[in-house]
Design an enzyme around this catalytic site. Sequence first.
Site: not given
Length: 199
Positions: A67, A111, A118, A178, A181
Amino acid sequence: MVEIRSLVPDMSLEIRYAGSDNFVGRPVVGYEAAGCYLHRSVAQALARVERALRPQGLRLHIFDCYRPVRAVQDFVRWAGDLGDQRTKSRYYPKLDKRVLLGDYISPTSGHSRGATLDLSLMELRDGRYALLDMGTGFDYFDELAHTDSPNANATQRANRERLRAAMRREGFENYPLEWWHYTYKPEPTPDTAFDFPVR
């Protein structure tokens, strides 16, 4: 950094931030295409996870990988815009948007280092792969999405554990808030955050 499909050509990808089906409700800054980039060693470990799952009738399904820093900053801006509540009912129905910064949305992200992703699990059923029931969708900000949530039912907890066990065998560690994740440990570039766009 390598694109995962250079190692697993048919890896199942649903890169949500490249489109509008996500918690900000639009394409995220920095996502110019739906690609999954990871540090080479992380991608190789993930490819091993996928290869080990296939004989069991299981496959990985990826929502996000690398990301860009600019995307993380876009998330922070969105979280600060309290007037934008378009996605509340689907992604954070029980939370005030003001509390999302911190545990759920951070000003820095693993990320961006190419070691975090994910994902979920799919199972072969009647000749087709279908997502396993994990109890919530991806990016659902709520206690029910915590990996060991007591409010998930037995099937959902078992499915989460199947994913966690498969990922753990190749060095990935789950983020407890999460279920989707995971971060490869030790991270190959723990002090480097990248900002090239996903193309």
